[in-house]
Scaffold this motif. Structure first.
Motif, PDB file in Angstrom:
ATOM      1  N   MET A 193      56.153  48.157  25.685  1.00  0.00           N
ATOM      2  CA  MET A 193      55.571  47.014  24.525  1.00  0.00           C
ATOM      3  C   MET A 193      55.944  47.591  23.209  1.00  0.00           C
ATOM      4  SD  MET A 193      52.387  45.469  26.199  1.00  0.00           S
ATOM      5  CE  MET A 193      51.283  47.077  26.975  1.00  0.00           C
ATOM      6  N   VAL A 194      55.786  48.999  22.963  1.00  0.00           N
ATOM      7  CA  VAL A 194      56.020  49.299  21.411  1.00  0.00           C
ATOM      8  C   VAL A 194      57.445  49.612  21.046  1.00  0.00           C
ATOM      9  CG1 VAL A 194      55.270  51.495  19.822  1.00  0.00           C
ATOM     10  CG2 VAL A 194      53.401  50.415  21.533  1.00  0.00           C
ATOM     11  N   THR A 195      58.323  50.186  21.876  1.00  0.00           N
ATOM     12  CA  THR A 195      59.625  50.566  21.488  1.00  0.00           C
ATOM     13  C   THR A 195      60.568  49.533  21.885  1.00  0.00           C
ATOM     14  OG1 THR A 195      59.921  51.780  23.768  1.00  0.00           O
ATOM     15  CG2 THR A 195      58.922  52.825  21.878  1.00  0.00           C
ATOM     16  N   GLY A 196      60.185  48.467  22.891  1.00  0.00           N
ATOM     17  CA  GLY A 196      61.345  47.473  23.378  1.00  0.00           C
ATOM     18  C   GLY A 196      62.512  47.979  23.731  1.00  0.00           C
ATOM     19  N   PRO A 197      62.579  48.664  24.872  1.00  0.00           N
ATOM     20  CA  PRO A 197      63.718  49.324  25.655  1.00  0.00           C
ATOM     21  C   PRO A 197      64.841  48.394  26.116  1.00  0.00           C
ATOM     22  CG  PRO A 197      61.788  49.632  27.244  1.00  0.00           C
ATOM     23  CD  PRO A 197      61.338  48.954  25.651  1.00  0.00           C
ATOM     24  N   GLN A 198      65.920  48.436  26.225  1.00  0.00           N
ATOM     25  CA  GLN A 198      66.746  47.591  26.822  1.00  0.00           C
ATOM     26  C   GLN A 198      66.725  46.084  26.099  1.00  0.00           C
ATOM     27  OE1 GLN A 198      68.764  49.125  29.052  1.00  0.00           O
ATOM     28  NE2 GLN A 198      67.667  50.930  29.304  1.00  0.00           N
ATOM     29  N   ASN A 199      66.631  45.139  26.761  1.00  0.00           N
ATOM     30  CA  ASN A 199      66.605  43.738  26.333  1.00  0.00           C
ATOM     31  C   ASN A 199      65.137  43.258  26.112  1.00  0.00           C
ATOM     32  OD1 ASN A 199      69.346  43.113  27.167  1.00  0.00           O
ATOM     33  ND2 ASN A 199      68.247  43.954  29.045  1.00  0.00           N
ATOM     34  N   PRO A 201      61.792  42.753  23.870  1.00  0.00           N
ATOM     35  CA  PRO A 201      61.400  42.818  22.362  1.00  0.00           C
ATOM     36  C   PRO A 201      60.268  43.730  22.210  1.00  0.00           C
ATOM     37  CG  PRO A 201      60.572  40.948  23.735  1.00  0.00           C
ATOM     38  CD  PRO A 201      61.367  41.691  24.494  1.00  0.00           C
ATOM     39  N   VAL A 202      60.253  44.065  20.694  1.00  0.00           N
ATOM     40  CA  VAL A 202      59.249  44.984  20.314  1.00  0.00           C
ATOM     41  C   VAL A 202      57.746  44.179  20.216  1.00  0.00           C
ATOM     42  CG1 VAL A 202      58.517  46.566  18.766  1.00  0.00           C
ATOM     43  CG2 VAL A 202      60.784  46.695  19.344  1.00  0.00           C
ATOM     44  N   PHE A 203      56.801  44.557  20.631  1.00  0.00           N
ATOM     45  CA  PHE A 203      55.427  44.067  20.548  1.00  0.00           C
ATOM     46  C   PHE A 203      54.714  44.887  19.586  1.00  0.00           C
ATOM     47  CE2 PHE A 203      57.006  41.980  24.665  1.00  0.00           C
ATOM     48  CZ  PHE A 203      56.707  40.769  24.181  1.00  0.00           C
ATOM     49  N   ASN A 204      54.913  44.591  18.335  1.00  0.00           N
ATOM     50  CA  ASN A 204      54.030  45.554  17.381  1.00  0.00           C
ATOM     51  C   ASN A 204      52.669  44.968  17.390  1.00  0.00           C
ATOM     52  OD1 ASN A 204      54.247  43.438  15.781  1.00  0.00           O
ATOM     53  ND2 ASN A 204      55.963  43.929  14.794  1.00  0.00           N
ATOM     54  N   ASP A 205      51.830  45.842  16.356  1.00  0.00           N
ATOM     55  CA  ASP A 205      50.626  45.329  16.424  1.00  0.00           C
ATOM     56  C   ASP A 205      50.252  43.910  15.920  1.00  0.00           C
ATOM     57  OD1 ASP A 205      49.543  47.681  17.573  1.00  0.00           O
ATOM     58  OD2 ASP A 205      49.151  48.675  15.824  1.00  0.00           O
ATOM     59  N   MET A 206      51.341  43.559  15.211  1.00  0.00           N
ATOM     60  CA  MET A 206      51.208  42.210  14.556  1.00  0.00           C
ATOM     61  C   MET A 206      51.396  40.938  15.691  1.00  0.00           C
ATOM     62  SD  MET A 206      50.672  42.559  11.236  1.00  0.00           S
ATOM     63  CE  MET A 206      51.155  40.745  10.730  1.00  0.00           C
ATOM     64  N   THR A 207      52.176  41.555  16.529  1.00  0.00           N
ATOM     65  CA  THR A 207      52.269  40.522  17.958  1.00  0.00           C
ATOM     66  C   THR A 207      51.152  40.606  18.750  1.00  0.00           C
ATOM     67  OG1 THR A 207      54.540  40.760  17.342  1.00  0.00           O
ATOM     68  CG2 THR A 207      53.926  39.654  19.350  1.00  0.00           C
ATOM     69  N   LEU A 208      51.031  41.763  19.237  1.00  0.00           N
ATOM     70  CA  LEU A 208      49.747  42.124  20.217  1.00  0.00           C
ATOM     71  C   LEU A 208      49.199  43.200  19.736  1.00  0.00           C
ATOM     72  CD1 LEU A 208      51.530  41.947  23.728  1.00  0.00           C
ATOM     73  CD2 LEU A 208      50.298  40.224  22.630  1.00  0.00           C
ATOM     74  N   THR A 209      47.792  43.007  19.286  1.00  0.00           N
ATOM     75  CA  THR A 209      46.984  44.076  18.844  1.00  0.00           C
ATOM     76  C   THR A 209      46.911  45.180  19.950  1.00  0.00           C
ATOM     77  OG1 THR A 209      44.970  43.251  19.927  1.00  0.00           O
ATOM     78  CG2 THR A 209      45.762  42.528  17.643  1.00  0.00           C
ATOM     79  N   THR A 210      46.309  46.298  19.649  1.00  0.00           N
ATOM     80  CA  THR A 210      46.245  47.550  20.363  1.00  0.00           C
ATOM     81  C   THR A 210      45.345  47.271  21.585  1.00  0.00           C
ATOM     82  OG1 THR A 210      46.630  49.199  18.672  1.00  0.00           O
ATOM     83  CG2 THR A 210      45.403  50.067  20.787  1.00  0.00           C
ATOM     84  N   GLU A 211      44.042  46.590  21.413  1.00  0.00           N
ATOM     85  CA  GLU A 211      43.436  45.990  22.619  1.00  0.00           C
ATOM     86  C   GLU A 211      43.940  45.030  23.494  1.00  0.00           C
ATOM     87  OE1 GLU A 211      40.046  45.980  24.459  1.00  0.00           O
ATOM     88  OE2 GLU A 211      40.374  47.121  22.844  1.00  0.00           O
ATOM     89  N   GLU A 212      44.804  44.010  23.062  1.00  0.00           N
ATOM     90  CA  GLU A 212      45.511  43.040  23.939  1.00  0.00           C
ATOM     91  C   GLU A 212      46.524  44.035  24.529  1.00  0.00           C
ATOM     92  OE1 GLU A 212      45.377  39.171  21.044  1.00  0.00           O
ATOM     93  OE2 GLU A 212      47.221  40.546  20.760  1.00  0.00           O
ATOM     94  N   LYS A 213      47.190  45.132  23.968  1.00  0.00           N
ATOM     95  CA  LYS A 213      48.025  45.720  24.978  1.00  0.00           C
ATOM     96  C   LYS A 213      47.198  46.432  26.115  1.00  0.00           C
ATOM     97  CE  LYS A 213      51.494  46.916  21.313  1.00  0.00           C
ATOM     98  NZ  LYS A 213      50.916  46.516  20.076  1.00  0.00           N
ATOM     99  N   ARG A 214      46.088  47.186  25.590  1.00  0.00           N
ATOM    100  CA  ARG A 214      45.249  47.688  26.758  1.00  0.00           C
ATOM    101  C   ARG A 214      44.828  46.789  27.806  1.00  0.00           C
ATOM    102  NH1 ARG A 214      38.736  49.136  25.939  1.00  0.00           N
ATOM    103  NH2 ARG A 214      38.666  50.710  27.664  1.00  0.00           N
ATOM    104  N   ASP A 215      44.486  45.303  27.412  1.00  0.00           N
ATOM    105  CA  ASP A 215      44.256  44.197  28.573  1.00  0.00           C
ATOM    106  C   ASP A 215      45.513  44.000  29.449  1.00  0.00           C
ATOM    107  OD1 ASP A 215      41.558  44.089  27.375  1.00  0.00           O
ATOM    108  OD2 ASP A 215      42.258  42.234  26.312  1.00  0.00           O
ATOM    109  N   ILE A 216      46.629  44.182  28.935  1.00  0.00           N
ATOM    110  CA  ILE A 216      47.714  43.942  29.727  1.00  0.00           C
ATOM    111  C   ILE A 216      47.994  45.061  30.723  1.00  0.00           C
ATOM    112  CG2 ILE A 216      50.417  43.740  29.505  1.00  0.00           C
ATOM    113  CD1 ILE A 216      50.090  42.175  27.279  1.00  0.00           C
ATOM    114  N   ILE A 217      47.748  46.173  30.120  1.00  0.00           N
ATOM    115  CA  ILE A 217      47.760  47.390  31.169  1.00  0.00           C
ATOM    116  C   ILE A 217      46.726  47.401  31.979  1.00  0.00           C
ATOM    117  CG2 ILE A 217      47.562  49.705  31.037  1.00  0.00           C
ATOM    118  CD1 ILE A 217      48.770  49.946  28.345  1.00  0.00           C
TER     119      ILE A 217
END
Length: 266
Positions: A193-199, A201-217
């Motif tokens: 999510m943070v580095t956007g490998p291959q195809n 997109p990068v989900f930085n904290d402006m797109t998904l907050t750290t807490e939202e990334k935690r929820d997805i995980i």
């Protein structure tokens, strides 16, 4: 006539003696090797990690990565620049076996990992020292204790169009694909999510907050730990596999029953 002095019988070596000597030698050699291996295995991970420095990472990079990425990580015609990718991208690409790249193609496939965790960490530390970028998150982000329901909604909105709603992956254009997430580690979920490998997109904290990334995980870990509530998942590929199953077994069963009824009536 003088009596003939009896000769002493010469002792014969048993045919098993050589085998016994070889066996004893092998046992001694094996015991010594096992002892040495145990001593090496007793080294703590902290000690092993401390043994590899940033300088070691530089040497490993120059020996294994510089051919494509350049001696100064500036990139070449065969590989992109690594400025700004950070140690997290190094961990993702190397811990999944995507790097070193096996061959040029639409996408770098996963394959057996070629480096130890300590070597990967050393290379990542070297890259981070000269081209800083995303780094490792707090353990709380990866603990799987977020909201699975919120994470599921976020995943369906942002990720399911490529990775499938059940994380089973899917095909993209030009021979590319979104990989399945059923065996992905929490750290590599975050790294993707943070580095956007291959195809991706990068989900930085402006797109998904750290807490939202935690929820997805948390949601993806829930999918990994729980079987399909609807029974057979059929690969979790949606209408294609479900329709094929119905066509082959459903329609096939109806045809078989029709033929059987016709045969009985005749």
């Amino acid at each position: 006539m003088a009596r003939e002095t009896p000769r002493r019988s010469k002792g014969r070596r048993s045919p098993w003696a050589a085998a016994a000597l070889i066996g004893v030698g092998l046992l001694i050699t094996g015991g010594a090797y096992a002892g040495a291996s145990a001593a090496m295995a007793a080294t703590t991970p902290e000690t092993a990690a401390a043994a590899l420095t940033v300088e070691d990472g530089e040497k490993l990079f120059q020996a294994n990565c510089a051919t494509c990425h350049g001696l100064d990580v500036q990139g070449t015609d065969d590989g992109p620049s690594l400025y700004g990718v950070g140690e997290l991208a190094v961990h993702f690409q190397m811990s999944t076996g995507r790097m070193p790249l096996q061959m040029q193609g639409p996408q770098a496939p996963q394959k057996p990992v070629q480096f130890t965790d300590e070597q990967i960490a050393a290379i990542g530390a070297y890259i981070q020292s000269i081209a800083p970028g995303p780094s490792f998150p707090d353990e709380e982000v990866l603990d799987g204790e977020g909201s699975a329901s919120e994470g599921g909604e976020l995943f369906r909105i942002n990720c399911a169009m490529c990775h499938n709603v059940a994380g089973a992956g899917g095909a993209l254009t030009e021979g590319k694909y979104a990989p399945a997430l059923h065996t992905t580690t929490p750290l590599n979920m975050y790294a993707a999510m943070v580095t956007g490998p291959q195809n991706m997109p990068v989900f930085n904290d402006m797109t998904l907050t750290t807490e939202e990334k935690r929820d997805i995980i948390t949601y993806l870990l829930f999918l990994q730990d729980n079987q399909s509530a609807g029974g057979f998942s059929l690969g979790s590929l949606g209408p294609v596999s479900e329709g094929l199953f119905i066509w082959i077994f459903g329609i096939g069963s109806l045809i078989a029953i029709t033929v059987w009824i016709t045969a009985k009536s005749n």
